[in-house]
Design an enzyme around this catalytic site. Structure first.
Site, PDB file in Angstrom:
ATOM      1  N   ALA A  12      10.739 -11.623   0.442  1.00 30.85           N
ATOM      2  CA  ALA A  12      11.357 -10.314   0.202  1.00 30.85           C
ATOM      3  C   ALA A  12      11.690  -9.567   1.487  1.00 30.85           C
ATOM      4  CB  ALA A  12      10.429  -9.470  -0.676  1.00 30.85           C
ATOM      5  N   ALA A  13      10.701  -9.367   2.344  1.00 28.66           N
ATOM      6  CA  ALA A  13      10.941  -8.573   3.544  1.00 28.66           C
ATOM      7  C   ALA A  13      11.894  -9.289   4.495  1.00 28.66           C
ATOM      8  CB  ALA A  13       9.614  -8.257   4.241  1.00 28.66           C
ATOM      9  N   ARG A  23      25.034  -7.733   7.430  1.00 30.67           N
ATOM     10  CA  ARG A  23      26.111  -6.840   6.996  1.00 30.67           C
ATOM     11  C   ARG A  23      26.432  -5.792   8.060  1.00 30.67           C
ATOM     12  NH1 ARG A  23      23.348  -7.127   2.156  1.00 30.67           N
ATOM     13  NH2 ARG A  23      22.365  -5.101   2.440  1.00 30.67           N
ATOM     14  N   SER A  40      12.483 -16.525  -1.163  1.00 32.38           N
ATOM     15  CA  SER A  40      13.012 -15.458  -2.016  1.00 32.38           C
ATOM     16  C   SER A  40      12.705 -15.640  -3.496  1.00 32.38           C
ATOM     17  CB  SER A  40      14.533 -15.401  -1.819  1.00 32.38           C
ATOM     18  OG  SER A  40      15.068 -14.281  -2.465  1.00 32.38           O
ATOM     19  N   ALA A  42      10.336 -14.526  -7.002  1.00 29.57           N
ATOM     20  CA  ALA A  42       9.723 -13.342  -7.606  1.00 29.57           C
ATOM     21  C   ALA A  42       8.246 -13.604  -7.822  1.00 29.57           C
ATOM     22  CB  ALA A  42      10.422 -13.003  -8.919  1.00 29.57           C
ATOM     23  N   CYS A  44       5.965 -11.568  -8.486  1.00 25.46           N
ATOM     24  CA  CYS A  44       5.446 -10.824  -9.627  1.00 25.46           C
ATOM     25  C   CYS A  44       5.858 -11.426 -10.964  1.00 25.46           C
ATOM     26  CB  CYS A  44       5.909  -9.366  -9.579  1.00 25.46           C
ATOM     27  SG  CYS A  44       5.333  -8.503  -8.115  1.00 25.46           S
ATOM     28  N   ARG A  71      25.712 -16.077   3.220  1.00 27.31           N
ATOM     29  CA  ARG A  71      25.650 -14.743   3.817  1.00 27.31           C
ATOM     30  C   ARG A  71      25.755 -14.798   5.338  1.00 27.31           C
ATOM     31  NH1 ARG A  71      21.100 -11.163   0.491  1.00 27.31           N
ATOM     32  NH2 ARG A  71      22.109 -11.366  -1.542  1.00 27.31           N
ATOM     33  N   ASP A 313       3.973  -7.916   3.039  1.00 30.83           N
ATOM     34  CA  ASP A 313       2.538  -7.990   2.739  1.00 30.83           C
ATOM     35  C   ASP A 313       1.660  -8.171   3.967  1.00 30.83           C
ATOM     36  OD1 ASP A 313       3.371  -7.789   0.156  1.00 30.83           O
ATOM     37  OD2 ASP A 313       2.705  -9.771  -0.481  1.00 30.83           O
ATOM     38  N   TYR A 457      12.689  16.848 -22.876  1.00 24.97           N
ATOM     39  CA  TYR A 457      12.076  16.895 -24.202  1.00 24.97           C
ATOM     40  C   TYR A 457      13.086  16.413 -25.215  1.00 24.97           C
ATOM     41  CZ  TYR A 457      11.195  19.118 -28.735  1.00 24.97           C
ATOM     42  OH  TYR A 457      11.066  19.362 -30.076  1.00 24.97           O
TER      43      TYR A 457
END
Lengths: 481, 481
Positions: A12-13, A23, A40, A42, A44, A71, A313, A457
């Protein structure tokens, strides 16, 4: 031509940083060294793959290596950075093939993540015992849980997977009873996952309630949610040992007080007792470490070494309540810090942002979330005089079908009334409400200000007084006394 | 012994004030005059009663008259306050029995609410044509919609109900086709309700998209949600007339451009084109009015008359973005302002709080919400240079079942980057996310600050980058250009 932006770690980082840098500085070189084969993914999502909610492991990949190439990022998998020379601004790289070379960097980002700790256990070499901290483990667990003739190898549909390990686990008889060692959020998610796969699941947690950082109200309600689905939760139950010759046969729980340890027969164990930052790479460089022995960084992700950044992390982040570095390894923090550092290195200085310790977890139909400082000792250590209230309020107007009891805990500083932390647990749109508290905490709001928030509400979604407002009213009453 | 705290109107604002005052000043007298028979009912719940989601009208009552009595509040129903003499500090009261008397007050709260406007139509005397602004109308609609032999009178199980009106409507043949005139949130909710009751529903809205204050993205998506369930939505369709002799037979829609109006046959119409504040009571007192011709109040709910307060749908409130008085009649505002005024009058000065214009609405499975200033003209009138972006992002991690497209619009001021407003629409936990934006707006956050919020990430509830963060990133990119 300046030396490249070198990134260590392609999760991720690291990849967020490389992508943002590419970019913003399209003419400068960026190289990402990744020691393994996976990039890369997931993290989680792994429990939900094991649960069977996700059909294919490839669904958990955010980016493929070819997409990274497209990229314009020079991604080198199977390349481990083994040393950093901050004076010479060079890294030493070892390849999976045994080659070794040096590479100069203009700027360096250390995004090496964290690794699972196993406490006193060694799960290596014990069949049926796992930690869940990488995709190969997720694939192995998924294969181990299935009956040999029912396992679908297409589930592990990623070329990077350790196929031999998967095949070996798939061939073993399916387990019937599993121990989940550690009742943190990964433990809770794995308990749900293995229950969904038909196992009889026991969760063993060292302290008095699950999900320690979420506080007692959340822990107890999540325990009830797990038990309602057949999970057996053992609190105050530190696991002393995994027992088994070849394959796991039991776990031993320390009874304390001189009693004999309890032995619970299991044919599977998943150990999730903690993680620690991977900082070995910087051993000997004199880099400053911070809480959790993570790499200490400033508000732009800079370490104490010149032109060396750290994110994810393995790094600290500034806590919004204390203003001090803290270590709360979570996905958004990694992505956001990586992205900011990519911009900064490209010449557009961007703060990595504070953390508020915001976290959420699901346990079957229960949703729980927490933010800020909930723990009394932690609050006092940071110089606050914490006051806390817990309320139970409806998630919708009482007459509207589906209204569910939602427990909200708020913690504030007695002197200033400042909101320090909060937790929410319930079954109806409970977890996302934590974002309101996260926003209030980052804005340094007092409980009085929270009480006067103009929250939405509408009978199907919230009563006139949202559970957060009810909690703020009650805590304000206590603060006024 | 000082003169009593006199409250005019026994709904959200009035009874909140009386109850809070009673708790904080137990030795002082509080009198509530209510001209009608109904007190303290859930206005926002009426569409859900009509839909059949709520079985009994009594479920919509928050407090019964006897519960109010038990709180030590002198509640006088059937007592209309017809005049205020601010110099003498006296009100004139007329009872339902035709008596008339004066009463001195120490402090006065005007909480007279609002009434439905019907535009060019007069629904009185036209069978099958209704406005929905009180419980008697809700009971009548509920009875009218049912087949005569299928209507359950126990649904209108409140003694205050206009039983003759209910019985008369229950006796009429059930309608098959309904026109909902006005596509605001009440119109949308009534369209859902009547569809649930089996009617063929047409919604007619004057402007180009439903839910004008929610913006075009929300309006169009709610239109699609209604149409997916069989509702026919007519936009740019101002209704000119209700046609019918005795019972409604059709509505006429102005086509504009010289074309003949369209006639749509219906046997029911619910007109919800707006409401206006009930301020007649203060005519001639010289009280200051504000936006919407509502009673202008300060940050403690004080009107321009000494010792006279106003709260709820008849009063203004300060808008968090502009700092100026605004008129956004909604339930939380009324409850909160009433409660604060009750404390203030009791000797504990309490601000009524700002409003952010936060509102949410459900249309079948779609949830929509809005906050702050979305409209370009409105933003410019307040001195801002508005820039807006709309994104579509997932409500959960992409691999997690149930992830749903969520549209987020954010509006910011170009010069300062300050967040001015936002909307959210989707099908998965979309509406409650607006509270994050409401909190950010009340904290005067910039879009950059919103982009760096540490919002909760957990695959079942939110992707790494919450839709709000995605929108902030995109809008920030635009602001940087």
């Amino acid at each position: 031509m300046s030396d490249p932006f070198v990134v260590v770690g392609a999760d991720a980082a690291g990849l967020s940083a490389a992508s943002k840098f590419r970019r913003e500085a399209p003419d400068r070189e960026v190289v990402v060294f990744e020691k393994g084969r996976w990039i890369s993914y997931a993290y989680c999502g792994m429990p939900y793959f094991i649960a069977g909610y996700v059909d294919r492991m490839s669904n958990l990949l955010s980016l493929s290596p070819s997409e990274v190439d497209e990229r314009g990022i020079d991604l080198q998998r199977g390349h481990e950075v083994v040393a950093v020379d901050p004076d010479a601004k060079r890294v030493t790289v070892e390849t999976a093939d045994g080659d070794r070379f040096e590479r100069a960097y203009g700027d360096l980002l250390v995004a090496t993540g964290a690794r699972a700790t196993t406490g006193p256990f060694d799960v290596r070499g014990v069949d049926g015992a796992f930690t869940l901290h990488d995709m190969d483990a997720a694939a192995a667990i998924d294969a181990y849980v299935a009956e040999p003739d029912a396992y679908d190898p297409a589930r592990a549909d990623v070329s990077a997977v350790d196929r031999e390990r998967v095949d070996r686990n798939a061939a073993m008889p399916a387990p019937e009873t599993a121990a989940v060692v550690g009742g943190g959020y990964v433990g809770v998610e794995v308990a749900e996952a293995l229950t969904e796969r038909g196992l009889d699941v026991h969760v063993f947690h060292r302290s008095g309630h699950l999900l320690s950082p979420f506080g007692e109200t959340v822990g107890n309600r999540v325990e009830a949610a797990l038990e309602a689905e057949g999970v057996t939760v053992h609190t105050n139950a530190p696991v002393d040992a995994l027992v088994g010759d070849g394959r796991i046969e039991a776990i031993e729980v320390g009874a304390g007080g001189g009693e004999a340890p309890e032995r619970v027969p299991v044919d599977m164990a998943v150990v999730g007792v903690g993680i620690r930052p991977n900082t070995d790479l910087l051993d000997g460089t004199g880099v400053d470490l911070g809480p959790g022995e993570a790499i200490r960084v400033d508000d732009h992700g800079r370490t104490s070494l010149p032109d060396v950044y750290a994110a994810g992390d393995c790094a600290t982040a500034r806590h919004a309540v204390t203003g001090e570095p803290d270590w709360v390894p979570l996905g958004l923090t990694a992505n956001r810090a990586g992205r900011a550092i990519g911009a900064t290195v490209a010449g557009n200085p961007t703060p990595v942002g504070d953390i508020a310790g915001t976290a959420a977890v699901k346990a079957f139909d229960a949703e729980a979330a927490r933010v800020g400082i909930l723990d009394r000792d932690e609050a006092e250590a940071a110089g606050f005089d914490p006051v806390s209230e817990t309320v139970t309020a409806g998630s919708r107007s009482g007459y509207y079908p589906g209204a569910a009891e939602t427990d909200v805990t708020l913690v504030a500083d007695r002197d200033t009334g400042r909101l320090l932390g909060g937790s929410i647990v319930g079954t109806d749109r409970a977890a996302v409400r934590i974002d309101t508290l996260a926003t209030a905490i980052e804005a340094d709001m007092t409980v009085s200000e929270v009480e006067r928030l103009d929250l939405a509400y509408a009978p199907p979604f919230s009563p006139v007084w949202d559970p957060i407002l009810v909690a703020a009213k009650v805590l304000n009453g206590t603060l006024d006394d």
